[in-house]
Structures are given as structure tokens and as C-alpha cells.
Scaffold this active site. Structure first.
Site, PDB file in Angstrom:
ATOM      1  N   LYS A   1       0.799  -1.240   0.000  1.00  0.00           N
ATOM      2  CA  LYS A   1       0.000   0.000   0.000  1.00  0.00           C
ATOM      3  C   LYS A   1       0.822   1.276   0.000  1.00  0.00           C
ATOM      4  CE  LYS A   1      -4.056  -1.613   2.470  1.00  0.00           C
ATOM      5  NZ  LYS A   1      -4.707  -1.515   3.772  1.00  0.00           N
TER       6      LYS A   1
ATOM      7  N   GLY B   1       8.910  -5.784   8.074  1.00  0.00           N
ATOM      8  CA  GLY B   1       8.571  -7.200   8.087  1.00  0.00           C
ATOM      9  C   GLY B   1       8.844  -7.969   6.813  1.00  0.00           C
TER      10      GLY B   1
ATOM     11  N   GLY C   1       7.848  -1.638  12.419  1.00  0.00           N
ATOM     12  CA  GLY C   1       7.102  -0.409  12.714  1.00  0.00           C
ATOM     13  C   GLY C   1       7.995   0.644  13.345  1.00  0.00           C
TER      14      GLY C   1
HETATM   15  P1  AMP Z   1       3.757  -4.393   3.082  1.00  0.00           P
HETATM   16  O1  AMP Z   1       3.425  -5.087   4.362  1.00  0.00           O
HETATM   17  O2  AMP Z   1       2.929  -3.182   2.797  1.00  0.00           O
HETATM   18  O3  AMP Z   1       5.237  -4.152   2.930  1.00  0.00           O
HETATM   19  O4  AMP Z   1       3.322  -5.392   1.911  1.00  0.00           O
HETATM   20  C1  AMP Z   1       3.881  -6.662   1.742  1.00  0.00           C
HETATM   21  C2  AMP Z   1       2.954  -7.492   0.930  1.00  0.00           C
HETATM   22  O5  AMP Z   1       2.728  -6.871  -0.311  1.00  0.00           O
HETATM   23  C3  AMP Z   1       3.501  -8.873   0.621  1.00  0.00           C
HETATM   24  O6  AMP Z   1       2.717  -9.833   1.266  1.00  0.00           O
HETATM   25  C4  AMP Z   1       3.379  -8.979  -0.883  1.00  0.00           C
HETATM   26  O7  AMP Z   1       2.862 -10.214  -1.326  1.00  0.00           O
HETATM   27  C5  AMP Z   1       2.417  -7.872  -1.232  1.00  0.00           C
HETATM   28  N1  AMP Z   1       2.604  -7.404  -2.612  1.00  0.00           N
HETATM   29  C6  AMP Z   1       3.743  -7.046  -3.203  1.00  0.00           C
HETATM   30  N2  AMP Z   1       3.535  -6.747  -4.501  1.00  0.00           N
HETATM   31  C7  AMP Z   1       2.223  -6.912  -4.733  1.00  0.00           C
HETATM   32  C8  AMP Z   1       1.409  -6.778  -5.886  1.00  0.00           C
HETATM   33  N3  AMP Z   1       1.918  -6.374  -7.041  1.00  0.00           N
HETATM   34  N4  AMP Z   1       0.085  -7.046  -5.763  1.00  0.00           N
HETATM   35  C9  AMP Z   1      -0.416  -7.448  -4.578  1.00  0.00           C
HETATM   36  N5  AMP Z   1       0.308  -7.596  -3.452  1.00  0.00           N
HETATM   37  C10 AMP Z   1       1.619  -7.340  -3.527  1.00  0.00           C
END
Ligand code: AMP
Length: 397
Positions: free
Chosen positions: A199, A355, A378
Site C-alpha cells: 500500500k 517485516g 514499525g
Molecule cells: P507491506 O506489508 O505493505 O510491505 O506489503 C507486503 C505485501 O505486499 C507482501 O505480502 C506482498 O505479497 C504484497 N505485494 C507485493 N507486490 C504486490 C502486488 N503487485 N500485488 C499485490 N500484493 C503485492
């Protein structure tokens, strides 16, 4: 920075806030002891000096007071094993019985207190509760980086009850702070931040902070598609935060003004479902057909990002480049990890934090080939965003 090295603990009783919030299985066995292992050098230094230790931690998120599931009694054996000392346990952190145990500790002895979060006062940062906790010892050591971004009783407030000479950081905290300092303040240029993950909304503040520090900001993962859509691209069914399109535009404009090279992927591996069994193809990232979603960066982006990474002298990595948990979509993340390792071998300082990038670097068994892997996702992000943390301020003043 004041660490346990600047205090002689001989005949002193140290109250040490550690992060023993470890995962347990159904049989209440510790399934990953990394956080316990991380605290051992600090504890050994205190014991070697001839001090005793009162250990404090939280475990999980208990809602309504004491619960067997969240009892720290389950981890005593693991702490014994890692520390090589038989650790005593108090089944409440501020009961008379707990104080009787702490005040009876002899040099070389260790007491673990029950989960601090069995008291609501812990997370509220209650001063009376903090004062009670501080009465367990005469020196306060904070070694819990993972919770240093919280102004809880044990992580920040209780430090007020100790004078400057009687409080310090443990090695985990000290190493984390030194590592962030190397990236943000003693930065060797060029500095590249690699920001990925799901996100944009989670990462806006960190990207904004990095705008005044980084030479290159690489954007990958699901969050890249919000930028692509903001630039007018077609992203099919890829992840997108429509309410952040304006923010993405602002970040793109800010990068231009600040002379930051904001690297956006040019191609993507797309899939017809969110599954490792999906049909896939590689396309230009701004031409994704409806019904398809981008789940990894493509070969051209990998090559471009690799060139930028390998020319860097300081690297911060937070967030995967794609859905690396599935083998079909792990290439971007895997290559980024190997490029960071190559840059590190050529003298760059690399900090991996947050993470999922930590999970990725571990998946490829590369953790020992980068400069530092942060223990607190975090806390690390908040440190970069704010420039300090409540748990750090509490010791440094
Ligand atoms: P975050 O915790 O925000 O760093 O997000 C990590 C997660 O983002 C991981 O579980 C990934 O599988 C997911 N992620 C990375 N790239 C994508 C993508 N293109 N579409 C959906 N999820 C994604």
C-alpha cells in the site's frame, strides 16, 4: 550513545525491557527464538559484570488481563536455554510476591516478570504503574527496539524514574540506532531507498521524509500501480488505492523539484488470478489488460533497478517488489536482494527493515550478506519518519 558498556553492573539490579514477543505454537513452544537470541549479549554483559536482572516484556495482545495463552511462563525454558542460566519467573509483574523475588536476586541471577500487558496501564503509559515497575531495580536498560515507537509504561515512561547515569540502551537498541544513523545522517552517497509492499498509504510518510535525503527512490510492489495510474497508465485489476492518486502525483512532482530520481517500474509480470497457478505474461506496466493484475516487476525494471542499486553506497530496503511468497512472482524481490548483496560486497552500507523485506532476505538466506537487518519494522519506519522514538528520547533526554 549510552549503552550497557558505559555502566558497571556489579552488585546492581538491572530492570531490562526486552522484546520477548515471540511466536508460539499450539503446544506453547517457541517457534522462532530470534528475539530472545538478540537480547542475550546485553544480558550476558550485565551478568558478567556481577549484576542481576529483572526481565520485562509483553507477549501478544491480551485484551482482558491474565490469559494462559499470553503467559510469558511458556518461554522460560527457551530463555534458560539461550542464556545458559536458570531463569526464575514471577506470575505477576507488580505483585508483592514479584517484588519479594526481585529484591532477593543475587548477582548472576535472573527473574522474568509476567506479561506487562496483563495490566492495561502498560499500554496507557500510566505513570503510577511505571513507577512500580521501576522499583524492581536500580538501573533501567531498554533493549526492546520493536516497541520503542510506543510510549508505554515499560518502554518509555518508567525511564523518568531513573537519573541519566542509571539508564541506558542495550545492544539491540544501540545497533538499531547506529544503523539508522548511518543511513540517514552519516549517509555515503549515492543513497538509494527501495520501497515496495502493498500500500502507498502505509509508505507516504517515509517516502516524503526520504525526498530530502535519498538520491534514488525505487518504487516496487503493489504500491507502484497507484503511481502508474496517476501517470495515466492502464493497470487492469492490479492493486490500486484510488484515494491516493493525488498523493502519488504530489510525490512525483516533489521528486522532480528535489532532484530525486524516483524509479518507477516500466514492465510487470501480470496474472489472470491471484495464484501461483495463474496464467502469466510480461507486459509494459502501463498497458495491463482488464482482468489481469500485476504481481511482480518485469525483466527491464529488474535490470534498471539493479543498475541503480549496484551504483549505490547506502541502501535502505523496505517492502518486496512483488508477491514474493509465490514462486512465479518472486523474481523482482529475489533479484533486488541479490543486487543489494552485490552492492554491499562493493562497500555499500545496506539496511533491511520492515517485516516483509526481512522475510524476503531470510527466504533467500542472504541476511548475513547485508550490513544490517532491523528487528523492528514499525519502529524503524517511525524512526525514519519522525527522526526519533519515544523509547529513544526516554533514555537520551
Ligand atoms: P507491506 O506489508 O505493505 O510491505 O506489503 C507486503 C505485501 O505486499 C507482501 O505480502 C506482498 O505479497 C504484497 N505485494 C507485493 N507486490 C504486490 C502486488 N503487485 N500485488 C499485490 N500484493 C503485492
Amino acid at each position: 550513545m549510552k549503552t550497557v558498556d558505559s555502566i558497571n553492573f556489579s552488585n546492581k539490579r538491572a530492570v531490562v525491557r526486552v522484546d520477548f514477543n515471540v511466536p508460539l505454537n499450539d503446544k506453547f513452544e517457541v517457534t522462532d527464538a530470534t528475539r530472545i537470541q538478540a537480547a542475550i549479549p546485553t544480558l550476558k554483559k550485565i551478568l558478567k559484570d556481577g549484576g542481576s536482572i529483572v526481565l520485562m516484556s509483553h507477549l501478544g495482545r491480551p485484551k482482558d488481563g491474565p490469559t494462559n495463552k499470553y503467559s510469558l511462563k511458556h518461554i522460560v525454558n527457551e530463555v534458560n536455554k539461550q542464556l545458559g542460566v536458570l531463569v526464575q519467573f514471577a506470575d505477576d509483574c507488580i505483585s508483592d510476591a514479584a517484588f519479594a523475588k526481585s529484591s532477593a536476586l543475587k548477582p548472576g541471577e535472573v527473574l522474568l516478570l509476567e506479561n506487562l500487558r496483563f495490566y492495561k496501564e502498560e499500554e496507557k503509559g500510566d505513570a503510577v504503574f511505571a513507577k512500580k515497575l521501576s522499583q524492581h531495580g536500580n538501573i533501567y536498560v531498554n533493549d526492546a527496539f520493536g516497541t520503542a515507537h510506543r510510549a508505554h509504561a515499560s518502554t518509555a515512561i518508567m525511564a523518568n524514574n531513573f537519573d541519566a547515569a542509571s539508564k541506558c540502551f542495550g545492544y539491540v537498541m544501540a545497533n538499531e540506532i547506529a544503523s539508522i544513523d548511518k543511513v540517514l545522517n552519516k549517509t555515503q552517497k549515492p543513497f538509494t531507498a527501495i520501497i515496495g509492499g502493498a500500500k502507498v498509504s502505509d509508505k507516504i510518510m517515509i517516502i516524503e521524509q526520504l525526498m530530502s535525503k535519498a538520491d534514488n527512490i525505487i518504487i516496487g510492489g503493489g504500491m507502484a500501480f497507484t503511481f502508474i495510474k496517476a501517470l495515466g497508465g492502464k493497470i487492469g485489476n492490479s492493486l490500486c488505492e484510488d484515494d491516493r492518486l493525488e498523493v502519488a502525483k504530489e510525490l512525483l512532482a516533489k521528486a522532480k523539484v528535489n532532484g530525486v530520481n524516483l524509479c518507477i517500474p516500466m514492465d510487470a509480470v501480470i496474472a489472470d488470478s491471484f495464484s501461483n497457478d495463474a496464467n502469466t505474461q510480461e507486459v509494459s506496466i502501463d498497458k495491463i489488460p482488464d482482468g489481469w493484475m500485476g504481481l511482480d516487476i518485469g525483466k527491464k525494471s529488474i535490470e534498471y533497478f539493479g543498475e541503480v542499486i549496484k551504483k549505490s553506497k547506502t541502501i535502505l530496503w523496505n517492502g518486496p517488489m512483488g508477491v514474493f511468497e509465490m514462486s512465479k512472482f518472486e523474481n523482482g524481490t529475489k533479484q533486488a536482494a541479490f543486487d543489494i548483496v552485490a552492492a554491499t560486497k562493493s562497500g555499500a552500507y545496506s539496511l533491511i527493515g520492515g517485516g516483509d523485506s526481512v522475510a524476503a532476505i531470510n527466504k533467500y538466506h542472504l541476511a548475513d550478506q547485508v550490513s544490517y537487518v532491523s528487528t523492528g519494522g514499525g519502529a524503524l519506519l517511525e524512526y525514519i519518519e519522525q527522526g526519533t522514538l519515544p523509547g529513544v528520547r526516554a533514555i537520551e533526554g
